[in-house]
Design a protein around this motif. Structure first.
Motif, PDB file in Angstrom:
ATOM      1  N   THR A   1       0.847  -1.192   0.000  1.00 37.71           N
ATOM      2  CA  THR A   1       0.000   0.000   0.000  1.00 37.71           C
ATOM      3  C   THR A   1       0.880   1.239   0.000  1.00 37.71           C
ATOM      4  O   THR A   1       1.961   1.247   0.562  1.00 37.71           O
ATOM      5  CB  THR A   1      -0.904   0.032   1.252  1.00 37.71           C
ATOM      6  OG1 THR A   1      -0.088   0.111   2.421  1.00 37.71           O
ATOM      7  CG2 THR A   1      -1.777  -1.196   1.360  1.00 37.71           C
TER       8      THR A   1
ATOM      9  N   PRO B   1       0.415   5.917  -1.064  1.00 37.59           N
ATOM     10  CA  PRO B   1      -0.619   6.928  -1.323  1.00 37.59           C
ATOM     11  C   PRO B   1      -0.989   7.106  -2.785  1.00 37.59           C
ATOM     12  O   PRO B   1      -1.619   8.099  -3.122  1.00 37.59           O
ATOM     13  CB  PRO B   1       0.017   8.224  -0.766  1.00 37.59           C
ATOM     14  CG  PRO B   1       1.196   7.798   0.024  1.00 37.59           C
ATOM     15  CD  PRO B   1       1.669   6.520  -0.578  1.00 37.59           C
ATOM     16  N   GLY B   2      -0.631   6.175  -3.653  1.00 36.15           N
ATOM     17  CA  GLY B   2      -1.029   6.274  -5.059  1.00 36.15           C
ATOM     18  C   GLY B   2       0.172   6.414  -5.978  1.00 36.15           C
ATOM     19  O   GLY B   2       1.202   6.915  -5.571  1.00 36.15           O
TER      20      GLY B   2
ATOM     21  N   VAL C   1     -11.779   6.376  -1.928  1.00 41.08           N
ATOM     22  CA  VAL C   1     -11.170   7.650  -1.547  1.00 41.08           C
ATOM     23  C   VAL C   1     -10.885   8.556  -2.744  1.00 41.08           C
ATOM     24  O   VAL C   1     -11.024   9.770  -2.648  1.00 41.08           O
ATOM     25  CB  VAL C   1      -9.850   7.397  -0.768  1.00 41.08           C
ATOM     26  CG1 VAL C   1      -9.192   8.698  -0.331  1.00 41.08           C
ATOM     27  CG2 VAL C   1     -10.110   6.510   0.440  1.00 41.08           C
TER      28      VAL C   1
ATOM     29  N   ASN D   1      -8.808   0.546  -3.712  1.00 48.92           N
ATOM     30  CA  ASN D   1      -8.524  -0.389  -2.631  1.00 48.92           C
ATOM     31  C   ASN D   1      -9.037  -1.765  -3.030  1.00 48.92           C
ATOM     32  O   ASN D   1     -10.130  -1.871  -3.600  1.00 48.92           O
ATOM     33  CB  ASN D   1      -9.230   0.026  -1.331  1.00 48.92           C
ATOM     34  CG  ASN D   1      -8.495   1.109  -0.576  1.00 48.92           C
ATOM     35  OD1 ASN D   1      -7.613   0.836   0.223  1.00 48.92           O
ATOM     36  ND2 ASN D   1      -8.827   2.380  -0.859  1.00 48.92           N
TER      37      ASN D   1
ATOM     38  N   SER E   1      -3.649  -0.944  -1.630  1.00 48.90           N
ATOM     39  CA  SER E   1      -4.339   0.340  -1.501  1.00 48.90           C
ATOM     40  C   SER E   1      -3.539   1.448  -2.146  1.00 48.90           C
ATOM     41  O   SER E   1      -2.311   1.475  -2.053  1.00 48.90           O
ATOM     42  CB  SER E   1      -4.562   0.662  -0.007  1.00 48.90           C
ATOM     43  OG  SER E   1      -5.157   1.936   0.131  1.00 48.90           O
TER      44      SER E   1
ATOM     45  N   SER F   1      -4.553   4.455  -1.161  1.00 46.50           N
ATOM     46  CA  SER F   1      -4.915   5.558  -0.260  1.00 46.50           C
ATOM     47  C   SER F   1      -4.322   5.376   1.129  1.00 46.50           C
ATOM     48  O   SER F   1      -4.807   5.944   2.100  1.00 46.50           O
ATOM     49  CB  SER F   1      -6.442   5.705  -0.189  1.00 46.50           C
ATOM     50  OG  SER F   1      -7.034   4.548   0.376  1.00 46.50           O
ATOM     51  N   PHE F   2      -3.244   4.586   1.219  1.00 46.05           N
ATOM     52  CA  PHE F   2      -2.555   4.425   2.492  1.00 46.05           C
ATOM     53  C   PHE F   2      -1.773   5.697   2.821  1.00 46.05           C
ATOM     54  O   PHE F   2      -1.186   6.308   1.945  1.00 46.05           O
ATOM     55  CB  PHE F   2      -1.591   3.232   2.409  1.00 46.05           C
ATOM     56  CG  PHE F   2      -0.734   3.044   3.630  1.00 46.05           C
ATOM     57  CD1 PHE F   2      -1.262   2.519   4.792  1.00 46.05           C
ATOM     58  CD2 PHE F   2       0.608   3.409   3.626  1.00 46.05           C
ATOM     59  CE1 PHE F   2      -0.474   2.343   5.921  1.00 46.05           C
ATOM     60  CE2 PHE F   2       1.403   3.240   4.747  1.00 46.05           C
ATOM     61  CZ  PHE F   2       0.853   2.706   5.904  1.00 46.05           C
ATOM     62  N   ARG F   3      -1.717   6.072   4.074  1.00 46.69           N
ATOM     63  CA  ARG F   3      -0.964   7.236   4.500  1.00 46.69           C
ATOM     64  C   ARG F   3       0.213   6.833   5.383  1.00 46.69           C
ATOM     65  O   ARG F   3       0.044   6.016   6.287  1.00 46.69           O
ATOM     66  CB  ARG F   3      -1.876   8.187   5.310  1.00 46.69           C
ATOM     67  CG  ARG F   3      -3.122   8.636   4.591  1.00 46.69           C
ATOM     68  CD  ARG F   3      -2.835   9.283   3.259  1.00 46.69           C
ATOM     69  NE  ARG F   3      -1.907  10.390   3.350  1.00 46.69           N
ATOM     70  CZ  ARG F   3      -2.280  11.673   3.470  1.00 46.69           C
ATOM     71  NH1 ARG F   3      -3.553  11.985   3.489  1.00 46.69           N
ATOM     72  NH2 ARG F   3      -1.368  12.615   3.545  1.00 46.69           N
TER      73      ARG F   3
END
Lengths: 406, 406, 406, 406
Positions: free
Chosen positions: B163, B165-166, B215, B223, B241, B243-245
């Motif tokens: 994962t 953030p993209g 998201v 996701n 994912s 959209s993981f931070r």
């Protein structure tokens, strides 16, 4: 990432002196992956061991004559992977043959030996590298870059720790051959790591060292601790032991005025295995147990710095510039260790004597006053749970310390 | 350590197709350290980008003609570092030129594309490698060895998580070009990692997948989660994912009947930096913040598997044998992902259809009864704090479960 | 820190039903440290076990009559620490006696039993608590606060994992008594933890579950995995196993639109011991080995949530308000688990049926478009190594995705 | 688990002297959870602060007369939570009133003050406790048990580290009030932790200390390091700093002849949060940043040892026996710190002078020869990758060291 772009595809041909544990490791590094360098000759005082080593690693020549190994016309560089008492002679022979020379750590059994080697290579003008692998672990290299970029401000303290349950070979345990105990064997790593973090151009001024034989029935020390104080006030702290239990512990910590670095090179690197299978389910070297939780590293040769070390040294040799760790660094480390042995005896701080100092003549102090306003210096600023800021201030005139919520 | 001893010092000359993020990474890997392989030609549809890339990496030739890049007489192998919709065409061109070909992941946008590529390379008899780097991280390679040696018994479950953030480039986010969302982009890694742990010779039977756009305002899924059930009952679990931070999270976990493996490839690897310095104290790529605690890796190219991947592939090519990850593996992964997309729609388990199965026809079951004595099976043995053993037993005849302290 | 200030110094007198492992643990919690509550009566069906338990814990009364234990005039609250098949009867007896009742997890063997218990306590108006300790671990409580404060934005996924090598007592392994396998035994924890993170007021809509008997020769499942989908799209993921090796693994992970939470409650909590001493140097319970690396927790009763759980429940009881985890929560968890068992059979998503829903009628969606300017939505913003920002944007009108460096 | 079974439900009534940070913390501990003890009176020199504190914590009485607070008839025990320069006076007043007294750390500003306090409480025969909370963290208590049980063999070295970015209140920074800098403030913790691991009955013989003012514009030291050598050769190592960046770092490490202990009490305890939300998403105290990765602890009052400390002390007081940490321990720590200050000046090892020594007169040495056979001592045994054992042996007669594969 540091990207070295070796445009021309040169390669290094190496004479390997020594067929023990470290000679093996070096040769695996040099022949590993898609590496372009080769060991072309190997020297062992024992014919059979040399032959076996050559066969195992695909090395075309082996010999019991150190002179022949070094002098072989195909050889560009000599790598010394020998017990400490043989370093000096091997270096001098390499110098005589006009070959570049890379020597394992510690450079000498003491500063005197190291100085002779340093003067020899410099006088002859041959390429020289000090094989201090732990300064080259990928994490350490990146951490040193971060320090250089200012990520942690000014370094005030660097701790380096290397401990394991004792060395593999008998000669380490025999003081006449090795020159000392765990301080000489592993303290050299820790001292040079801390020196890199604090700055090689900052003069090491004095040392304090405790050394004792606590666990093993040997003459030399099996545990040692100490501090190296640098001219700007920073302290390098080392911790070495031959009686640690649980594997090999290689950790460094750095405190800077603006940040912190924690490096774990071996025992906790994000790789954990539990095995109930025991011997039949072999997992990793150097784990102290066959069952239970075991903590291997990914690629040992990379994680211990061998890959990046030889990369730096051979690239420097090709490019005709100086590598990161030279015989001068090895000499400085030997001087610091000599001072440590004196301190362990005298039970007080001992000065580091350096025959030549090539760094800054005068180091900047670490402390820099931060002004809060015309009347106050700022000591500390803290955000409180309610979002307010609490300041600790020192009145310039009176020196009185007060707190203030803003 | 796995020690490959490349006795002859051959090298590979590569045509690099693509000059984006992954082309850069591949070229750094190929030209890094003391590596002996070289990129000798690069293709970009844009003249200027190709030229800049060539200059940056010291590549002698660049061209906007894919045919010329591939067909260049100095080129041994083609490396495809292109967006997904161009893989098939690039493979077919390589095959026509009779060149070996290595293709980035995923092989196809779907199983149909992958099958065409597989059949093309096999029919032509050219060397082919599927550039699934995460199966080659040093930790994964050592963990797979441990599994093979029996350290964890029989694998019953493998979780792989990737994962972040993209992705970096626009084309990933555009379904027509990429062929799908995060499942296709990163699920391919996780699925193949789990498949390696469970056993490539065990047939993947069916899949269950959840995928949603939670998201990001995009068409494809951002996701996805799912299970791949293998014939012997083992389950591969994937979690991906966009959209993981907090950085990039690459973790794998394995449960075996005799042990456990935890691998963290990126975000917690024994390297931690706190910096209050901000931008001026640059530390590491892919950290989501400029200040605070940051978790770099040592050598990214090594830790992400690129070094070992190219080592395996080029050594296999030189030695004329098959590499670890071939187009067949890429094809199997595409089939599994196609089944995942079907399952995300149908909301039920979907069978994995494979045009050709090259593993075991019949997998051994995991469950093996352990006999306690003539009358009982052993379910569990536990050491109690007082040192006694507590047994949970099942009576063979009645099936009744009892406990017993011994 | 959550600071409860119990101004009046009341105390709770408890009847403990059950003298097994969990009864022991509960009683240690209640009598531990400077706690003011006491167990005043204990029930066991076995006279000797009751007596021994009473003596061990300094409990004044023991009895083999459940009615007497519950009905004792000194008793304020009944704590049910019994095998699953006895929960219903014990609750109904407590209700008949008008006593408050706290029941261990799972509430029922199925939703039907749970519903009967829920209706009984609510109709009678007695205080009720669902002893779901893992929602009360200090880390979980603080993490739930962080979520409530918006630290991670909107929660999109919560993973909860509980695995160990199998339960202590025979009755767990016998389906008629326990009502199920590992899913019922430990899935209840994971499901409720994820539900707390995602929001108890968001309706659980449907579930997907895989359950299998892979390792142990038993009737019920020894491994189970699954997803619970909530109305707003968020997913709760559970992983439970009775065949994990290496100790007890209790970990939770949360992904939110603005952040991430990782909680490790047991196996890696900053406490590590290597011991070569073996049995004679006893270290910790639940470690699977006597030698090697072992990972204890500090205070088990605190770290597993017992201390905070009883604190919440007794304080709620004193203050006449509702505690965090009530029989309604226990009922919801049972319904979710019933749906899981249906899904494991049907191999598809199964709806969660709830006889009464007390949360929000309509949940807000997670996705919220972020505008970049009049023409574009923002998909992603990333800082590049050179300090520039790379934007991924979606054109509002066309839906086309583009990248832009600013 | 250590299970204290307090059979009688007595409680302690406390007079709290001081309303600052530590007074708050102590009161939260005493009133927390289901605790049965209460603060019944509070003293502050400032009427308003006392009143506000009383209201906040539900304390019935407040006063600006220390005599009245201590002398109040409901008060059983006095807790001193005052700046260092007030400890002596508060202890003497408590003694005059015949009340038991618990004093925060360090006991005195120097050994002389501590000795006066020690003699006063012992002469009067009142109960006394030294509030050294970090010896009571749950992990430390369990680790000390493990040491006692022989899990790590004989302890040869204990490192204790406590660092943070500087104290909260102005008085700490003012030497006349505090008596010293970070060494006095936090070194007291580290010294006593190491002393517990090595053995309180082993005499601390001499110390070596470095202390400097490196970062903060203050008179006292902001960083200090040192060693305490015990009679049996073991070394306690302390590291304290008021200029550490990244939060509060509380870590201990122990090396024993048979094992290792690593305790992390605060900054890495299995709880990690990434937040991009910033101030509006409040997460945790003492984190140095509002965004990014943050590492809270679960229940701070428990993890820092307050809960177990008061439990031990009040239970000892009720039971009329001595608690773990008494004024004698506080006195020994002050003597060690006085020697440290002398050493920082003299730059050499300084003896620890103790007016009374209550431990062993003669400590056993750590080193114990292990016999291999009639002719050899065993130095080391190592399992090689091929399963063979490599021995390092020392010939008894000659002292020669040899290696042997068996």
């Amino acid at each position: 990432m540091i990207h070295y772009l070796a445009k021309k595809s040169t390669m290094a041909n190496v004479a390997m002196l020594g067929t023990g544990f470290i000679g093996d490791f070096y040769t695996y590094s040099l022949h590993g992956k898609r590496n372009r360098d080769r060991v072309v000759a190997v020297w062992s005082r024992d014919e059979e061991r040399g032959k076996a080593f050559a066969r195992k690693h695909g090395i075309p020549k082996w010999t019991t004559s150190m002179e022949k190994a070094i002098g072989d016309s195909s050889v560009d560089l000599v790598v010394i992977a020998l017990p400490n008492h043989l370093h000096k002679e091997a270096v001098l022979q390499s110098v005589r043959a006009g070959k570049g020379v890379l020597c394992t750590k510690p450079l000498g059994r003491n500063a005197n030996e190291a100085l002779i080697m340093l003067e020899a290579v410099e006088k002859a003008g041959v390429f020289h590298g000090y094989l201090e692998d732990l300064v080259y672990t990928p994490k350490t290299l990146k951490a040193l870059d971060a320090v250089k970029n200012g990520a942690v401000g000014k370094v005030i303290w660097a701790r380096s720790r290397e401990t394991h349950p004792g060395p593999h070979s008998d000669w380490f345990w025999t003081k006449e051959i090795s020159g000392g105990g765990v301080l000489l064997d592993m303290g050299c790593h820790c001292i040079e790591i801390a020196r890199n973090y604090i700055g090689k151009d900052i003069r090491p001024v004095e040392v304090l060292c405790w050394a004792d034989t606590l666990v093993k029935p040997i003459e030399a020390e099996d545990n040692a601790l100490g501090y190296v104080r640098y001219e700007n006030g920073a302290v390098g702290q080392f911790e070495v032991s031959w009686s640690f239990r649980g594997g090999m512990d290689l950790r460094d910590e750095v405190m800077g005025t603006e940040g912190t670095i924690w490096v774990n090179n071996f025992l906790r690197t994000g790789f954990e295995i539990f095995t109930a299978a025991g011997k039949q389910g072999y997992v990793a070297e150097k784990a102290e147990s066959e069952k239970g939780w075991i903590f291997p590293v990914g690629d040992e040769v990379v994680e211990l710095g061998y890959t990046d070390m030889f990369h730096d040294m051979f690239t420097a040799w090709e490019g005709n510039f100086s590598c990161r760790e030279t015989f001068y660094d090895g000499y400085v480390v030997n001087e610091i260790m000599d001072a440590c042995y004196r301190s362990a005896q005298s039970k007080k701080w001992e000065p580091v004597t350096l025959h030549s100092w090539r760094g800054k003549e005068k180091a900047e102090p670490i402390l820099s006053l931060e002004e809060y306003d015309a009347n106050y210096w700022l000591i500390k600023k803290e955000t409180m749970p309610d979002g307010s800021k609490k300041l600790i201030l020192k009145e310039k005139k009176s020196g009185t310390i007060v707190q203030k919520i803003v």
